[in-house]
Design a protein around this motif. Sequence first.
Motif, short mmCIF file in Angstrom:
data_model
loop_
_atom_site.label_atom_id
_atom_site.label_comp_id
_atom_site.label_asym_id
_atom_site.label_seq_id
_atom_site.Cartn_x
_atom_site.Cartn_y
_atom_site.Cartn_z
N SER A 1 -4.62 2.70 -1.76
CA SER A 1 -3.64 2.37 -0.72
C SER A 1 -4.24 2.56 0.67
CB SER A 1 -2.38 3.21 -0.89
OG SER A 1 -2.64 4.57 -0.62
N PHE A 2 -5.12 3.54 0.85
CA PHE A 2 -5.76 3.73 2.14
C PHE A 2 -6.59 2.50 2.53
CE2 PHE A 2 -9.68 4.93 4.40
CZ PHE A 2 -9.14 5.32 5.60
N PHE A 3 -7.40 2.00 1.60
CA PHE A 3 -8.22 0.84 1.91
C PHE A 3 -7.37 -0.41 2.12
CE2 PHE A 3 -11.66 3.33 -0.25
CZ PHE A 3 -12.43 3.49 0.89
N LEU A 4 -6.27 -0.54 1.37
CA LEU A 4 -5.38 -1.68 1.59
C LEU A 4 -4.72 -1.62 2.96
CD1 LEU A 4 -3.62 -2.24 -1.84
CD2 LEU A 4 -5.20 -3.76 -0.67
N ILE A 5 -4.38 -0.43 3.41
CA ILE A 5 -3.80 -0.29 4.74
C ILE A 5 -4.81 -0.67 5.82
CG2 ILE A 5 -3.02 1.45 6.42
CD1 ILE A 5 -1.32 2.65 4.25
N ALA B 1 0.82 -1.21 0.00
CA ALA B 1 0.00 0.00 0.00
C ALA B 1 0.86 1.26 0.00
CB ALA B 1 -0.93 -0.01 1.20
N ILE B 2 1.94 1.24 0.76
CA ILE B 2 2.84 2.41 0.77
C ILE B 2 3.49 2.58 -0.59
CG2 ILE B 2 5.02 3.26 1.75
CD1 ILE B 2 4.09 2.05 4.42
N LEU B 3 3.86 1.48 -1.23
CA LEU B 3 4.43 1.55 -2.56
C LEU B 3 3.42 2.10 -3.57
CD1 LEU B 3 6.96 0.84 -4.26
CD2 LEU B 3 5.90 -1.38 -4.65
N LEU B 4 2.17 1.65 -3.50
CA LEU B 4 1.14 2.18 -4.39
C LEU B 4 0.91 3.67 -4.16
CD1 LEU B 4 -1.58 -0.60 -4.47
CD2 LEU B 4 -0.26 0.26 -6.39
N PHE B 5 0.91 4.09 -2.90
CA PHE B 5 0.74 5.52 -2.62
C PHE B 5 1.90 6.33 -3.19
CE2 PHE B 5 1.36 9.28 0.02
CZ PHE B 5 0.11 9.87 -0.12
N TYR B 6 3.11 5.82 -3.04
CA TYR B 6 4.27 6.52 -3.58
C TYR B 6 4.19 6.63 -5.10
CZ TYR B 6 9.06 7.55 -4.88
OH TYR B 6 10.17 8.12 -5.45
N ILE B 7 3.83 5.55 -5.76
CA ILE B 7 3.71 5.58 -7.22
C ILE B 7 2.64 6.57 -7.65
CG2 ILE B 7 2.97 4.21 -9.22
CD1 ILE B 7 4.37 1.81 -7.91
N GLY B 8 1.50 6.57 -6.96
CA GLY B 8 0.43 7.50 -7.30
C GLY B 8 0.78 8.94 -7.03
N ARG C 1 0.45 11.28 -10.37
CA ARG C 1 -0.12 12.59 -10.03
C ARG C 1 -1.54 12.74 -10.57
NH1 ARG C 1 4.48 15.30 -12.55
NH2 ARG C 1 6.23 14.41 -11.47
N GLY C 2 -2.18 13.83 -10.26
CA GLY C 2 -3.52 14.12 -10.77
C GLY C 2 -4.59 13.23 -10.17
N PHE C 3 -5.70 13.13 -10.89
CA PHE C 3 -6.84 12.38 -10.39
C PHE C 3 -6.57 10.88 -10.32
CE2 PHE C 3 -9.10 16.24 -11.67
CZ PHE C 3 -9.77 16.49 -10.48
N GLU C 4 -5.81 10.37 -11.25
CA GLU C 4 -5.47 8.95 -11.20
C GLU C 4 -4.55 8.67 -10.01
OE1 GLU C 4 -3.74 5.44 -14.06
OE2 GLU C 4 -4.18 7.39 -14.91
N GLY C 5 -3.69 9.60 -9.69
CA GLY C 5 -2.84 9.46 -8.51
C GLY C 5 -3.65 9.46 -7.23
#
Length: 89
Positions: free
Chosen positions: A68-72, A45-52, A57-61
């Motif tokens: 990542s929030f729900f995975l955490i 989840a932290i890795l997904l947040f970092y990538i986003g 960036r933007g809305f897809e980020g």
Amino acid sequence: MMLFAPFLASIVPGIIILLLTWWFKKKNFSFSVRLAPGIIGIVGAILLFYIGFVNIRGFEGIAYGILSFFLIVFAFVALIIGRKPKHTG
């Protein structure tokens, strides 16, 4: 849609994480093995947040951040499940 798509995408890995943790607890694996799915979920989840946040960036980020929030949340529940000792009574 911006909130529901990441939530629905996080349900499948979240349920897998919870089921693995429950199965490891049921089979009386060691403490570190029971915590492994939750820890791997948090790292993912932290890795997904970092990538986003950094790469997309933007809305897809933002969608990656919500995912990542729900995975955490699922991973913390798995850590709580794996931490509790099995009652043999």
